[in-house]
Each structure stands twice: as C-alpha cells, then as structure tokens.
Design a protein around this motif. Structure first.
Motif, PDB file in Angstrom:
ATOM      1  N   PRO A   1      -2.996  18.218  39.149  1.00  0.00           N
ATOM      2  CA  PRO A   1      -3.340  17.011  38.405  1.00  0.00           C
ATOM      3  C   PRO A   1      -4.085  15.995  39.262  1.00  0.00           C
ATOM      4  O   PRO A   1      -4.151  16.125  40.490  1.00  0.00           O
ATOM      5  CB  PRO A   1      -1.966  16.471  38.001  1.00  0.00           C
TER       6      PRO A   1
ATOM      7  N   THR B   1      -3.070  13.317  40.107  1.00  0.00           N
ATOM      8  CA  THR B   1      -2.095  12.670  40.988  1.00  0.00           C
ATOM      9  C   THR B   1      -2.357  13.005  42.449  1.00  0.00           C
ATOM     10  O   THR B   1      -2.115  12.182  43.339  1.00  0.00           O
ATOM     11  CB  THR B   1      -0.665  13.108  40.612  1.00  0.00           C
TER      12      THR B   1
ATOM     13  N   GLN C   1      -2.728  11.541  35.070  1.00  0.00           N
ATOM     14  CA  GLN C   1      -2.686  12.489  33.955  1.00  0.00           C
ATOM     15  C   GLN C   1      -3.981  13.286  33.793  1.00  0.00           C
ATOM     16  O   GLN C   1      -4.059  14.188  32.960  1.00  0.00           O
ATOM     17  CB  GLN C   1      -2.372  11.730  32.661  1.00  0.00           C
TER      18      GLN C   1
ATOM     19  N   ARG D   1       6.501  13.143  38.561  1.00  0.00           N
ATOM     20  CA  ARG D   1       7.580  12.985  37.594  1.00  0.00           C
ATOM     21  C   ARG D   1       7.079  13.099  36.155  1.00  0.00           C
ATOM     22  O   ARG D   1       6.134  12.410  35.766  1.00  0.00           O
ATOM     23  CB  ARG D   1       8.252  11.618  37.779  1.00  0.00           C
ATOM     24  N   GLY D   2       7.766  13.948  35.397  1.00  0.00           N
ATOM     25  CA  GLY D   2       7.524  14.025  33.965  1.00  0.00           C
ATOM     26  C   GLY D   2       6.181  14.628  33.594  1.00  0.00           C
ATOM     27  O   GLY D   2       5.376  15.023  34.429  1.00  0.00           O
ATOM     28  N   THR D   3       5.943  14.658  32.291  1.00  0.00           N
ATOM     29  CA  THR D   3       4.689  15.218  31.787  1.00  0.00           C
ATOM     30  C   THR D   3       3.492  14.342  32.145  1.00  0.00           C
ATOM     31  O   THR D   3       2.358  14.819  32.151  1.00  0.00           O
ATOM     32  CB  THR D   3       4.770  15.378  30.267  1.00  0.00           C
ATOM     33  N   GLU D   4       3.763  13.068  32.439  1.00  0.00           N
ATOM     34  CA  GLU D   4       2.669  12.170  32.814  1.00  0.00           C
ATOM     35  C   GLU D   4       2.278  12.321  34.282  1.00  0.00           C
ATOM     36  O   GLU D   4       1.342  11.676  34.761  1.00  0.00           O
ATOM     37  CB  GLU D   4       3.051  10.714  32.540  1.00  0.00           C
ATOM     38  N   LYS D   5       2.996  13.195  35.020  1.00  0.00           N
ATOM     39  CA  LYS D   5       2.688  13.496  36.430  1.00  0.00           C
ATOM     40  C   LYS D   5       2.632  12.235  37.286  1.00  0.00           C
ATOM     41  O   LYS D   5       1.774  12.093  38.169  1.00  0.00           O
ATOM     42  CB  LYS D   5       1.360  14.258  36.539  1.00  0.00           C
ATOM     43  N   ARG D   6       3.567  11.336  37.055  1.00  0.00           N
ATOM     44  CA  ARG D   6       3.569  10.078  37.803  1.00  0.00           C
ATOM     45  C   ARG D   6       4.011  10.317  39.248  1.00  0.00           C
ATOM     46  O   ARG D   6       5.080  10.888  39.495  1.00  0.00           O
ATOM     47  CB  ARG D   6       4.498   9.067  37.137  1.00  0.00           C
TER      48      ARG D   6
ATOM     49  N   HIS E   1      14.914  18.010  39.366  1.00  0.00           N
ATOM     50  CA  HIS E   1      13.508  18.360  39.562  1.00  0.00           C
ATOM     51  C   HIS E   1      13.438  19.656  40.352  1.00  0.00           C
ATOM     52  O   HIS E   1      14.172  19.859  41.327  1.00  0.00           O
ATOM     53  CB  HIS E   1      12.766  17.265  40.327  1.00  0.00           C
TER      54      HIS E   1
END
Length: 484
Positions: free
Chosen positions: A154, A156, A185, A261-266, A289
């Motif tokens: 991603p 990220t 994202q 973290r999460g689907t938002e790839k934070r 995780h």
C-alpha cells in the motif's frame, strides 16, 4: 675612538631597525588576528545566506542547498556505499532491466544467510532482502525491490521511503493528517507517482526557522499513545519536546517498529504499553494482528521492522540523553560555524567526531569495543536463528505426522513470540550496539521460547507452565501488566 663610536651608532641603528621591523610584524599579526576574529564573528552571526526563499512547499533538496551548500554537499554523500563489519553495503553490479533499471544494488542478505528464507517463508521478505544503503537510495530501493512483484504493497510504505510532507499536504487540501490517511489507502505505485525525492530537508526542518520538526503523523500518534501510557495526556511532539529530544525524534519518525492497521492500512506504532519488545508483543495480543501465516509451520507470525528508536531507548546512550544525531550526524566545524554533519552514516566510519567527543580513547580501542559488542550479539543471534529454524522444522514435520492441532497451535504461538523477538534484534540496524544488554536478553528469551516449542511438540511438560499454557514474554509489573 671614532671607529668605536661608529660601531656603536651602527649597532644602535640596527637594533632600532630590528625593533621597528619586529613591532611592525607584531602589529600586522595583531591586525590580521583582529580581522580574522571579526570575519569569524560575522560568519557566526550569519550562519547562511538567503539566496532563495524557502516555503512549506519546497521539497527539492537542491533548492535548499542554495542556502545551505555545506549541508547539501554532505547530504549528497549519502550515496557512499561502505560496509562495516555488521552493516552498510557493498556495491554489487546488476544488469538493468525494464522492471529494475538499477545498475548497482546492495548485496543480498538472503544469500548471506539462507535461514532468513526459512524464518520468513511465505512472506515477501523471503523473496528479496538486501543490506541497507544510505538515504540517497531509500526511495529507489523500495520502488524496485522484488517484494513489489510478490505483494501488493500500500501507499503506507511511502511514509518512510520518500519525502511525503508536501504530498500529504496537497492530498489533504492543507490538512497533513487527512493527506496521510488518503495516501495510506492508495496502491503503492499510485502513491509513488506523487513523490519525487527520498527524505529531504523539509521532512525534518521548518523552512522559515530551520527548527527541527516531526512531519510524520504516525510518529505524532505513536508518541501521543506512549506518553498517555505514562500519564501525559494530549502530548504534542512538536510543541512539547525539547530540542535535544527532537534530535532523536526526527530520526524516530522512520527508524521504528510499526504495522498497517485495519483495511485503511493506517501506519501505526504499537507503543500504547511502552517501547520494549515485551510491551509491543503485549500490544499485539490485545490488538490482534498477524503479518502473515508462516508457509512451513502454519504459525500466525509478525515481521519486526527496523526498531532502532525502541532499542536506542533501552540503551545507555538513550538513557543518558545522547540523541541519534549526536553519533550519526555529529557537529563539525566549517570556518567559524558549527554545523550538523548531514552525511548520515555509521559512527564506526566517523569515530573521531562521533565518539571521541565524549570518549577519550584511541580510535582502535573504541572500534574494538563496538565490534566486541556486535560479535557477541551476532553469536547469540545465530544461536537464536538455529533454535527458531529447528522449531519450524519440527512444526512442519509434526504437522505431517498428524500431531494434535491443539499441540501444534501451542508450539506455533511460541514460534510467533520467539520469531518476533529474534527479528526485533535482526531487523534493528546496530547489531546490539544501541542496547547491548537488552539485545542479549531478547535473544536469550527467543532461544528459550523456541526450545519450549520443541518440547511442547514432544509432549514434554515445560517447567513453570501448566498443561496447554503458553509462555508469553511480557515485561511484568506488580499487577502482571507490562511495566512503564
């Protein structure tokens, strides 16, 4: 009598001339000294000449270099490829291709130590992992790594490999956090088109005052969570950190452990319990995780990133207030100016400036001390690696033999802990030097956890554990929770 008087007059005249010459030379010397002092004071009073105006959108380091030529010249030297005993890289020739146009790369760590392929089986790092290079290469090396071919990374990833401050601001319409969230994202190669440079001046300096600043939201949020765990609420790193702390924090923006973290790839730093490996593992238990399922053992495992900031915090230098820049970017003299050396590199390659400012021993002695620490850490790392590979082999064979799933899962969890602890030292780029005692403790824990896993697969009770219980490495406090 006349001859005597003539000789006296001549001797007196010669003495007078000699005295006059000496006085003139002394006067000239004093004048030159005063002029030099005046010039140096003027230089010190004007540390740079404003050739161009810098704004909060000037991300090209060459433009900053017009005002700061010495620092820019040093920054350009991060292309150097010099290997130390346990770090740095050699220049390895490569035939350019359409997929990878680089003609020079760093040597492969996977070829140096094939056990790494076993540790990371099923993960992109088992495909391509090379020695670290200087900041000049950080963007291209991320762009063209073979890991990009086997995993859809991603945007990220761009946080630590490119100059993202200006792209963040543009994506967020002036809002840094919003732009950070948008880029996270994006697919990697979409985000890559928005970034033009590796880390540059604007990522660490305010363009108007040159003050150090943190520009990465991940670090801002991570420090806020860490400080909250210590009783400090609403911590603002740019407003509340000291200048000396900032000389470490600007480096800690990237040289850290993290996950998406999460689907938002934070981008998230797992610091709400603390910075030790045990506290980070406890975080991952409370905030479940898994980076991937190990291809050979079936264990839900974690990939440690480059936790230099966390390990430095556990060592004598970090505890004594010595910042990253003090050793990796020490002060140097240029005329009357004292500036920070922007040729970021290993202190082992710069012992005179990096070490001898505080440690008054010969370079050979200081280098020997560093290598003694690193040699011992490397030996322990190898033992931990052997133990982990043995556990993975036993898990693979045990699964093939039909060992009960409950028994396998207990050993897999031990692999998860052992592997993360080993990788925490393996991925940390000082080979134990940042925190020698902590590195040895972590590796000893890793060895023990791997051996516990092997015993569990053989049905041997592990001392101190009830049947089916798994040892969890946590920094114990009086309440059983990680210490601060």
């Amino acid at each position: 009598m006349a001859d005597v008087n003539d000789r006296r007059r001549f001797s007196g005249a010669r003495a007078f001339v000699l005295t006059a010459v000496v006085a003139a030379l002394v006067t000239l010397g004093v004048v030159a000294l005063l002029i030099s002092i005046f010039q140096r004071k003027q230089e010190a009073r004007n540390p740079f000449y404003r050739v161009v105006e810098l704004t909060d959108e000037t991300d090209d380091p060459a433009v900053w270099g017009k005002n700061f030529p010495q620092q820019y010249d040093q920054y350009l030297r991060t292309v150097d490829q010099v290997r130390t005993r346990y770090g740095g890289s050699e220049a390895v020739p490569q035939t350019p291709s359409q997929a990878d146009p680089r003609s020079i790369v760093a040597q492969s760590r996977l070829e140096e130590d094939p056990r790494l392929r076993t540790m990371w089986a099923g993960y992109a790092f088992a495909t391509d992992f090379r020695e670290e290079r200087g900041h000049a290469y950080m963007l291209d090396d991320q762009t063209f790594t073979e890991r990009q071919q086997v995993a859809k990374q991603p945007g990220t990833c761009m946080n630590c490999h490119g100059s993202v401050y200006v792209p963040f601001k543009k994506l967020g319409g002036g809002d840094l956090i919003k732009g950070f969230e948008v880029m996270n994202q994006m697919p990697y190669f979409v985000a890559r088109k928005l970034v033009s440079h590796p880390v540059t001046c604007i990522d660490c300096h305010a363009p108007d005052t040159m003050a150090l600043r943190v520009t990465r939201p991940g670090f801002m949020e991570g420090m806020r969570a860490l400080k909250a765990s210590q009783g400090v609420q609403d911590y603002d790193v740019n407003r509340m950190a000291t200048r000396q702390e900032m000389r470490a924090f600007v480096c800690g923006q990237c040289h850290v452990e993290y996950y998406f973290r999460g689907t938002e790839k934070r981008l998230t730093f797992p610091w709400s319990r603390g910075l030790t490996v045990d506290e980070i593992l406890a975080y991952y238990e409370e905030n479940p995780h898994t980076d991937w399922t190990h291809a050979e053992s079936g264990a839900p495992v974690l990939k440690a990133q480059h936790p230099e900031f966390e390990m430095w915090n556990q060592g004598i230098h970090g505890r004594s207030g010595v910042a990253c820049a003090d050793c990796h970017m020490p002060y140097i003299r240029v005329g009357a100016m004292k500036i920070t050396d922007h040729h970021v590199r290993s202190p082992v390659l710069n012992i005179n400036n990096a070490c001898q400012t505080c440690h008054k021993w010969p370079e050979e002695e200081l280098r020997a001390r560093v290598y003694t620490i690193q040699d011992r850490t490397f030996q322990s790392r190898n033992r931990a690696m052997d133990a982990l590979v043995a556990l993975i082999t036993d898990l693979k064979e045990g699964s093939a033999r039909g060992i009960a799933e409950e028994q396998l899962n207990g050993a897999r969890k031990l692999q998860r802990y052992a592997q993360f602890m080993l990788d925490f030292v393996e991925a940390e780029n000082s080979m134990g030097f940042h925190a020698p005692q902590e590195a040895q403790r972590i590796l000893a824990e890793s060895i023990d956890l791997s051996r516990q896993g092997q015993l569990a697969l053989r049905g041997v009770p592990v001392p101190g554990l009830k049947a089916g219980e798994v040892s969890r490495p946590v920094a114990a406090g009086t309440d059983g929770k990680p210490g601060k």
